[in-house]
Structures are given as C-alpha cells and as structure tokens.
Design an enzyme around this catalytic site. Structure first.
Site, mmCIF file in Angstrom:
data_model
loop_
_atom_site.group_PDB
_atom_site.id
_atom_site.type_symbol
_atom_site.label_atom_id
_atom_site.label_comp_id
_atom_site.label_asym_id
_atom_site.label_seq_id
_atom_site.Cartn_x
_atom_site.Cartn_y
_atom_site.Cartn_z
ATOM 1 N N SER A 65 -11.319 -0.461 -0.524
ATOM 2 C CA SER A 65 -10.069 -0.476 0.236
ATOM 3 C C SER A 65 -10.303 -0.799 1.697
ATOM 4 C CB SER A 65 -9.371 0.882 0.129
ATOM 5 O OG SER A 65 -8.844 1.090 -1.144
ATOM 6 N N ASP A 117 0.829 -1.199 0.000
ATOM 7 C CA ASP A 117 0.000 0.000 0.000
ATOM 8 C C ASP A 117 0.870 1.259 0.000
ATOM 9 O OD1 ASP A 117 -2.285 1.832 0.837
ATOM 10 O OD2 ASP A 117 -3.280 -0.100 1.006
ATOM 11 N N HIS A 169 -3.738 6.099 3.593
ATOM 12 C CA HIS A 169 -4.484 4.925 3.142
ATOM 13 C C HIS A 169 -3.962 3.640 3.772
ATOM 14 C CE1 HIS A 169 -5.573 1.768 0.124
ATOM 15 N NE2 HIS A 169 -6.698 2.446 0.058
#
Length: 400
Positions: free
Chosen positions: A346, A161, A192
């Site tokens: 996600s 990620d 994120h």
C-alpha cells in the site's frame, strides 16, 4: 507482515456456463457476501439495451418477491457504465433470479460479490522516511529528495481507498472530497487513505508536491467494503477524470486480492479511459498473476522494496510486476494532523502514482503509457526480486 488493503474476490476456477453466460465459481476460503452478485454485460451493448435489461431485472425481481412471500432481497443496487464501454450492475438476488439473469443473451458473466478488507497495520514511531530520497537518487542511503520544481503541478490523483483527511496541512488546500461508496461519513476514519494520499501529493511526504488529490472512499472505518463498491469508485474516478482531462490524471489503488474478472475489467476500463492507474501487486509473498486487479496487463503493477534495495519480504512478485517502489517503513500523513510510519505494498504503490503525477507536471504526457515511461526511467538495482520478476526500481530522473 506488511500492510495492504486486500480485496477477496472471485476466481475463474471451474466456471460454470448456463446458456452462454458464465457464473464464476468461488475459490475455497473466499469471503463472499450472501446472495450478492456482480453482473457484467456483453461488450458493446447499447445504452438502450442496457436500460431495457435493467428494467427487466427490476420487474422480475419485484414479481418474485410478491410471488414467493419470503424475506425481501434488495434487488439491484449499483449500476456501472464506464465511458469506455464496460457496463454492469450489482445487487442482492436469490439463486433463481440469478439463474434467470444468466440465461439472458446480453449477459457476459456473473460473479459473487466479495468482502474487501485491510490486513494488520505495521507501525513504527519516530523513524525517518527514506522512500522520497530513494526516488530522487540513483544510489541508496540518501537523505535528500531531488525533484523538479514543477512537482506535479496541474495533475490530479484519484485515491481509491478509505478516504483522505482533506483538511490535513500536508495538502495545503489541494485535496478535495470526490465520492463515497461505502458509508455516510465523508472522512478517513481508518488512516490508510490519508497516508497513501500524503505519499502522492503531500508537501513534505509527497512525490508530486503540487498535485491535486481527490478522495474516493470505497472502504469504511474498519477498512472493509465490497468489490461492487470498489468498482463504483473506479467508474466515478474515470468519469470525473475524463470531464477534467484524463491526460492530467492518475489513480491509485492500494488494494487487491484473488483473481476477479470484474475487478480486472474495471481496471482495464480506467486505463482505456486514458487514466494512468497504479495498483498494488499484493502483500502475500506470492506470484501476483493470481491477484486482481494487479494481473490486469494494461495497468501499472507495483511491488515493494526495502531501504537496502531488496524485495520486501511481504511483497508479491512475478511477471505481472512492472516496477518496484519503496514500501517498507514509509512516513506519511495521518488523519487529524501529523504523521505515522507504515509498511506494505500500500505504501509502495502511491510512490508510483505520485511519480506519474510528477511526470505529467513535467509535460511527459499522461495515460497508461506513463507506465512504460516509468519503466524506462527505472534503475536496475533490486536484489532477489523474486522468480521471473523485474529488478527495476523507480527513479524520477533528476540525475542525482
């Protein structure tokens, strides 16, 4: 609009063939990187022959630069050598050099490298998360997460990620930095990856609260990278997991995009290496069969559900989806401390990676077979899941 790290890779449409090696053409609108390519070698090529091929490429590339006197191309950049056999490389080459490479009998196919990026973030402050309670309950609307006290202890989650804030209090020292394939900053300057990691192994927000988390950074502060860099992260995670025990490892990829054979092959190599891999189905409300690596059948492909047990409006769907998981308004960690609320595929995917780690802690076994276990434990509750799509929602089997 939901939130997902989105790869924009290559399509197989109208692939051209030159002396046996496919040069895969790009689909209209794909954001390719100028003169950058991913080359995948034939199955079963030996290390010796692979080394010989790369030496040939480097020699020819240098000769071309000297001979033409034009602006320099970077040549070979990344080399891929998965322990399960997938071999290849990426680099910066002119069209003539790529045509020469394509004529080699040891080359399987070539893709143009493409941009990887994050879509817009949907954020809502001061909203309680419901996803954990839903994973531990057979009924919606709960406020308590029921789970076994083993809580994924002894398992390791590789988060491919934007990086992870490994100092965040949520991880209690269980998070470590693994590798970086995008920049020189070993930190999550996007947020994120930390959110994803918190859903897997955070002490408050995590499905597997005692699991270890390893940050594998393939996207920069803007949430941008390349397919070639993502594949490097996948290779590194596979090798590290095999060194430490692949049967105790899970991997999470909250990213995806249009079909890419190289991306699918790399995902398959992770699974073949014995690592359970959870991947986002996609965030475009379309059939995930045209998405990668979601369309790779040997991995676990995840769609997103709402608190009302319906398909999230942004979630992809289709036969390639294995299970649904909570993905709408999910609270988890943010870099620097504290938490934030995000929505998207996600956010759904790490619930499944976390459940995989949780089941490893329970002694349920590891590897890609965990996806079948998770599907068997899932409950049939999702309303309007989409055409030809499962209606199964993950559950940890706590009996509540």
């Amino acid at each position: 609009m939901g939130f997902i790290t989105k790869a924009i890779p290559l399509a197989l449409a109208a692939a051209s063939v030159i002396n046996g090696a496919e040069i895969l053409e790009t689909r209209a609108g794909v954001q390719t990187l100028a003169d950058k390519y991913i080359v995948v070698m034939n199955d079963g090529i030996s290390d010796k022959d692979f080394d010989s091929h790369r030496s040939w490429v480097n020699r020819n590339h240098r000769r071309r630069l000297i001979r033409r006197g034009a602006k320099a191309m970077g040549g070979m950049k990344h080399t891929y050598n998965f322990p399960t056999g997938l071999k290849g490389y990426s680099g910066h080459f002119d069209e003539q050099m790529i045509n020469e490479i394509s004529k080699r009998a040891d080359v399987k196919y070539i893709e143009r490298d493409a941009r990887v990026q994050i879509n817009a973030i949907e954020q809502q402050d001061n909203v309680p998360s419901w996803g954990l309670a839903r994973v531990g309950s057979k009924e919606p609307g709960g406020t308590t997460y029921y789970y076994d006290s083993t809580a994924g202890e002894g398992s390791t989650a590789y988060v491919i990620d934007t990086g992870t804030d490994i100092q965040h209090e949520e991880f209690e020292g269980r998070a470590t930095w693994g590798a970086n394939f995008v920049d020189d900053m070993d930190m999550d300057c996007n947020g994120h990856g930390t959110h994803v990691s918190g859903t897997i192994g955070g002490k408050t927000f995590g499905v597997a609260k005692k699991s270890n988390v390893v940050a594998v950074k393939v996207l920069d502060c803007n949430g941008s990278g390349s397919n070639s860099g993502v594949i490097m992260g996948m290779e590194w995670a596979t090798k590290d997991a095999q060194q430490k025990g692949a049967d105790k490892a899970v991997a999470n990829m909250s990213l995806g995009g249009a079909f890419s054979q190289a991306s699918n092959d790399a995902a398959a190599a992770i699974a073949k290496g014995g690592v359970f891999l959870a991947v986002a189905a996609g965030n475009d409300n379309v059939d995930a069969a045209d998405s990668s690596p979601a369309s790779e059948p040997s991995i676990c492909t995840i769609a997103a559900s709402t608190e009302q047990d319906s398909k999230a409006d942004f979630s992809n769907f289709g036969q390639v989806v294995d299970v649904y998981a909570p993905g709408d308004s999910i609270t988890s960690a943010k870099p620097g401390g504290g938490s934030q609320v995000l929505s998207g595929i996600s956010m759904a995917t790490p619930h499944v990676a976390g459940l995989g780690a949780y089941l490893i802690g329970l002694g349920k076994g590891g590897g890609p077979g965990l996806c079948d276990t998770i599907k068997q434990m899932a409950i049939d509750v999702i309303q309007n899941p989409g055409a030809s799509t499962t209606s199964k929602l993950i559950n940890n089997g706590s009996g509540m």
